[in-house]
Design an enzyme around this catalytic site. Structure first.
Site, PDB file in Angstrom:
ATOM      1  N   ASP A  51      -1.480  -8.453   0.645  1.00 64.37           N
ATOM      2  CA  ASP A  51      -0.192  -8.452  -0.055  1.00 64.37           C
ATOM      3  C   ASP A  51       0.277  -9.879  -0.334  1.00 64.37           C
ATOM      4  O   ASP A  51       0.732 -10.199  -1.436  1.00 64.37           O
ATOM      5  CB  ASP A  51       0.880  -7.732   0.777  1.00 64.37           C
ATOM      6  N   LYS A  78       5.595  -7.846   2.680  1.00 64.76           N
ATOM      7  CA  LYS A  78       5.276  -7.645   4.089  1.00 64.76           C
ATOM      8  C   LYS A  78       4.070  -8.517   4.450  1.00 64.76           C
ATOM      9  O   LYS A  78       3.125  -8.626   3.666  1.00 64.76           O
ATOM     10  CB  LYS A  78       4.975  -6.166   4.376  1.00 64.76           C
ATOM     11  N   HIS A 121      -0.723   0.723   9.688  1.00 63.14           N
ATOM     12  CA  HIS A 121      -1.956   1.281   9.138  1.00 63.14           C
ATOM     13  C   HIS A 121      -2.869   1.738  10.255  1.00 63.14           C
ATOM     14  O   HIS A 121      -4.077   1.882  10.069  1.00 63.14           O
ATOM     15  CB  HIS A 121      -2.684   0.237   8.290  1.00 63.14           C
ATOM     16  N   GLY A 152       0.818  -1.190   0.000  1.00 63.36           N
ATOM     17  CA  GLY A 152       0.000   0.000   0.000  1.00 63.36           C
ATOM     18  C   GLY A 152       0.858   1.248   0.000  1.00 63.36           C
ATOM     19  O   GLY A 152       1.977   1.240   0.516  1.00 63.36           O
ATOM     20  N   SER A 153       0.346   2.351  -0.563  1.00 56.97           N
ATOM     21  CA  SER A 153       1.048   3.633  -0.479  1.00 56.97           C
ATOM     22  C   SER A 153       0.812   4.253   0.895  1.00 56.97           C
ATOM     23  O   SER A 153       0.024   3.736   1.693  1.00 56.97           O
ATOM     24  CB  SER A 153       0.570   4.564  -1.591  1.00 56.97           C
ATOM     25  N   GLY A 154       1.491   5.347   1.168  1.00 57.49           N
ATOM     26  CA  GLY A 154       1.351   6.006   2.460  1.00 57.49           C
ATOM     27  C   GLY A 154       2.487   5.682   3.408  1.00 57.49           C
ATOM     28  O   GLY A 154       2.495   6.147   4.553  1.00 57.49           O
ATOM     29  N   HIS A 155       3.473   4.864   2.934  1.00 57.95           N
ATOM     30  CA  HIS A 155       4.610   4.483   3.773  1.00 57.95           C
ATOM     31  C   HIS A 155       5.918   5.045   3.225  1.00 57.95           C
ATOM     32  O   HIS A 155       6.994   4.577   3.584  1.00 57.95           O
ATOM     33  CB  HIS A 155       4.722   2.959   3.848  1.00 57.95           C
TER      34      HIS A 155
END
Lengths: 332, 332
Positions: free
Chosen positions: A110, A105, A220, A54-57
């Site tokens: 994922d 991860k 998250h 996911g994006s945001g990391h």
């Protein structure tokens, strides 16, 4: 919601455009598939290293694409797994005959999507894929999005070390074995002072009182071990390091990684680092290398995580090897 | 106040301990004087480069100490100028016979104290000191702590470029002249979505409504040009870049620096970078190099700043030269 974005639904594609424009010497982006490629991928004779999530990391994972680290990274929507199509495109795009390693991860989406992608590329193109699932978070077993331990800070260290091994031209079987050894040798735990807001949601993922913090939180905003009153950095460091030391034996040669969650400034991360180092010194554990900064973030969440990796001589040598990515760069 | 600190009065000394513990290969810290020294200072035959200022802007300046950048940085209390004693200790500690350059951001306290220190070391030890005062903020003339323009983002670029020139063994007069040319060629403007809290104060420096942002803010939360309703990144970028382009003529060869204020995550900085790059492309201005990240922060303030430096060939060559510091590292 106070964010420097345009339309919330465009955040990932806008950020990928920015990354490509800022680092044309290192990267190119397949915008249709949302894959960040090393500019010179595929590199002949080299095992391709692919990660994503996911994006945001950020900078994880797209910011770790480049010489000596990843060949490609798939960017999902914020806090959402990429889809198998993206992983297929990434895998095919980095394949040069020597096989591909997927670094995943441990989040259910994922793991499932990378597995499906690996099966599809094997069936359709005969590409040999090995997979390492990173599961280093000692905070909880099983969580909101995960069966087993979550994959967190060790991922950054693993991508660096394994990327260096691939850069040396080592075969897939060795690169995959090293990846599993690094995952086995790493443990992490994180905490949050504040929540964060997924752009498309527009409201905070969870709420946390003015006087409390969450120990053992996931990246998250998944619940951690417990909510406790605010405490000094010295006590916070102990709350993160002690569960790690209780979970695995550590001796000299540790890579000590104090990670910022996105909203915590560097001055605080150094305060935490000093406390972590003091605990390790008291426990007779020597730090061989360190990393301090926001490398695996959770949007604008305030907080930090600690990762301790028991590195052997080979891992330390590969850690020191040259790396040229937007997010980690040294030795070249 | 939600911060990862111990006693608010110990933040600076705790963070300096953390920096020294995390980067023993690069730095040593004079804890009594709160000066971060390059580990091998003084470097024989090299002009010493000294900077410093209030803490709370990390990695600036202590994180820019190392080969190819600063020889020493003085850390004041949070958002407070260091005192002349610190600057004297830093200057004497980096002096090897070739003179010392002071890089000073244009804030009244910093300018006065660096000036006093320069006079004292000249009188007491005969050390030749040159000074560059960085004043690149186009937002306001005269401000809460400043006569004239404030010194902001250009400082980071200047420390890198001038540090590389000193590393080449260039004499003080040339290094000082280059520093002035870099300051002349750089312009910046910043904005904030949120305030920040000085640890010793315990309450936010200023207040900003849920639906507003401050355009042209200073790095200590000094008032900017105006408060406006929240707007998309595209408009924010225009509000920052247009005043810069109105203030100076730019052509190809620009170093474009999108800086995070501390609480804004990288994903948003890349969104802003894409918008800044689009404006420059439309204006026919080619970007030669870029820098994106939290390099000059204001504690946990959310926001960003844009710096455009019209670099000549010499500046670009020096920008590309090796640098080995905790905060900026490449080419070696």
């Amino acid at each position: 919601m106070k964010k420097l974005i345009n339309d919330p639904s465009d955040v990932v594609s806008d950020a990928l455009r920015g990354m490509e424009l800022a680092h044309p010497d290192l990267l190119r982006v397949d915008h249709e598939n949302r894959v960040v490629f090393r500019r010179d991928a595929p590199v002949q004779g080299k095992v391709g290293i692919v990660s994503g999530g996911g994006s945001g990391h950020e900078p994880m994972h797209g910011g770790f694409v480049g010489r000596g680290m990843l060949d490609a990274a798939c960017a999902g929507e914020v806090f959402t797994s990429p889809v198998p199509d993206q992983m297929q495109a990434a895998t095919a795009g980095v394949y040069s005959g020597a096989g591909v390693l997927h670094i995943v991860k441990n989040y259910t989406g994922d793991v499932m999507n990378f597995e499906m992608a690996a099966e599809l590329v094997a069936a359709e193109s005969g590409i040999e894929v090995a997979t390492v699932v990173v599961d280093d978070d000692v905070a909880v077993t099983d969580s909101l999005y995960t069966a087993g331990r979550r994959g967190v800070g060790t991922t950054v260290l693993l991508e660096k070390i394994v990327g260096a091994a691939a850069e040396e031209g080592r075969p897939l079987i060795e690169v995959a074995d090293l990846a599993k050894r690094v995952d086995d040798a790493g443990r992490s735990m994180g905490m949050a002072l504040t929540s964060c807001t997924v752009p498309a949601a527009g409201t905070p993922t969870f709420s946390l009182g003015e006087d409390e913090m969450e120990i053992g939180i996931g990246i998250h905003g998944e619940p951690g071990r417990r909510r406790v009153p605010l405490a000094p950095a010295r006590e916070v460091a102990a709350m993160l390091v002690e569960p790690i030391l209780a979970d695995r034996r550590y001796t000299d040669g540790v890579i000590c990684f104090v990670n910022g969650m996105g909203g915590t400034p560097l001055i605080e991360l150094y305060v935490v680092y000093a406390e972590v180092a003091a605990i390790l010194e008291k426990a007779g554990i020597g730090i061989a290398r360190s990393l301090v900064g926001p490398y695996m973030t959770s949007l604008e969440m305030a907080g930090c995580s600690v990762t301790l990796l028991q590195a052997d001589d080979e891992m330390l040598r590969l850690w020191d090897a040259p790396v040229v990515t937007p997010g980690l760069r040294w030795g070249a």
